[in-house]
Motif scaffolding. Structure first.
Motif, PDB file in Angstrom:
ATOM      1  N   ALA A   1      -5.170 162.471   9.073  1.00  0.00           N
ATOM      2  CA  ALA A   1      -5.235 160.303   8.634  1.00  0.00           C
ATOM      3  C   ALA A   1      -4.789 160.558   6.390  1.00  0.00           C
ATOM      4  CB  ALA A   1      -5.589 159.698   8.961  1.00  0.00           C
ATOM      5  N   ASN A   2      -5.226 161.623   5.946  1.00  0.00           N
ATOM      6  CA  ASN A   2      -5.790 161.333   4.291  1.00  0.00           C
ATOM      7  C   ASN A   2      -5.442 162.358   3.977  1.00  0.00           C
ATOM      8  OD1 ASN A   2      -7.358 158.956   3.881  1.00  0.00           O
ATOM      9  ND2 ASN A   2      -8.819 159.841   5.638  1.00  0.00           N
ATOM     10  N   VAL A   3      -4.338 163.413   4.411  1.00  0.00           N
ATOM     11  CA  VAL A   3      -3.574 164.767   3.921  1.00  0.00           C
ATOM     12  C   VAL A   3      -2.998 164.135   2.519  1.00  0.00           C
ATOM     13  CG1 VAL A   3      -1.088 164.422   5.123  1.00  0.00           C
ATOM     14  CG2 VAL A   3      -2.450 166.669   4.844  1.00  0.00           C
ATOM     15  N   ASN A   4      -2.285 162.482   2.338  1.00  0.00           N
ATOM     16  CA  ASN A   4      -1.919 162.428   1.031  1.00  0.00           C
ATOM     17  C   ASN A   4      -2.603 161.562   0.333  1.00  0.00           C
ATOM     18  OD1 ASN A   4       0.650 163.893   2.207  1.00  0.00           O
ATOM     19  ND2 ASN A   4       1.230 162.705   3.014  1.00  0.00           N
ATOM     20  N   THR A   5      -4.031 161.617   0.571  1.00  0.00           N
ATOM     21  CA  THR A   5      -4.781 160.512  -0.388  1.00  0.00           C
ATOM     22  C   THR A   5      -5.572 161.525  -1.591  1.00  0.00           C
ATOM     23  OG1 THR A   5      -5.615 159.293   1.995  1.00  0.00           O
ATOM     24  CG2 THR A   5      -6.118 158.519   0.400  1.00  0.00           C
ATOM     25  N   THR A   6      -5.294 160.746  -2.813  1.00  0.00           N
ATOM     26  CA  THR A   6      -5.155 161.433  -3.816  1.00  0.00           C
ATOM     27  C   THR A   6      -6.513 161.291  -3.729  1.00  0.00           C
ATOM     28  OG1 THR A   6      -3.890 159.618  -4.528  1.00  0.00           O
ATOM     29  CG2 THR A   6      -5.317 160.745  -6.324  1.00  0.00           C
ATOM     30  N   GLY A   7      -7.339 163.340  -4.064  1.00  0.00           N
ATOM     31  CA  GLY A   7      -8.494 163.061  -4.480  1.00  0.00           C
ATOM     32  C   GLY A   7      -9.740 163.315  -3.283  1.00  0.00           C
TER      33      GLY A   7
END
Length: 127
Positions: free
Chosen positions: A27-33
């Motif tokens: 779910a967070n693969v494209n979340t910055t940092g």
């Protein structure tokens, strides 16, 4: 009741915890940092009544992957990259201290340094 049911339930519970970590990573693969969590299982002998060959699964201490990802130049003066295992302290929407690795910072019209999601960056002594 056969106690092997408890062993099977333990295995199902540990698998569910692993699936939750994997779902969070996806779910967070494209979340910055974002830093991915990973898990590891091991088998532990069951002590007490029953066959000595019975084992249950145990989740090892979950770890966080702190490998440096790709750094992209944005051309913005306030965008930063956190090196190593550090974090940026921010004030959450509930007023409590939180942490992020997202370095997309900007200054509001009121002169406050905030993250891209609008959380106030905390300085030393801001509690």
């Amino acid at each position: 009741m056969d106690r092997s049911l408890y062993i099977a339930m333990n295995g199902a519970q540990q698998t569910m915890l692993a699936q939750a970590a994997n779902a969070n990573n996806l779910a967070n693969v494209n979340t910055t940092g974002f830093r991915a969590d990973f898990e590891q299982f091991r088998s532990m002998p069951v002590f007490g009544e029953g066959l000595p060959s019975r084992v249950y699964s145990m989740l090892e201490r979950p770890q966080t992957d702190y490998q440096t990802g790709s750094i992209q130049s944005t051309g913005r003066d306030l965008d930063i990259s956190v090196q190593g295992e550090g974090f940026i302290a921010v004030q959450g929407k509930d007023g409590r201290e939180g942490y992020t690795r997202a370095g997309d910072l900007h200054v509001t019209e009121a002169g406050q340094l905030v993250t891209g999601t609008g959380l106030a960056v905390m300085g030393e002594g801001d509690r």
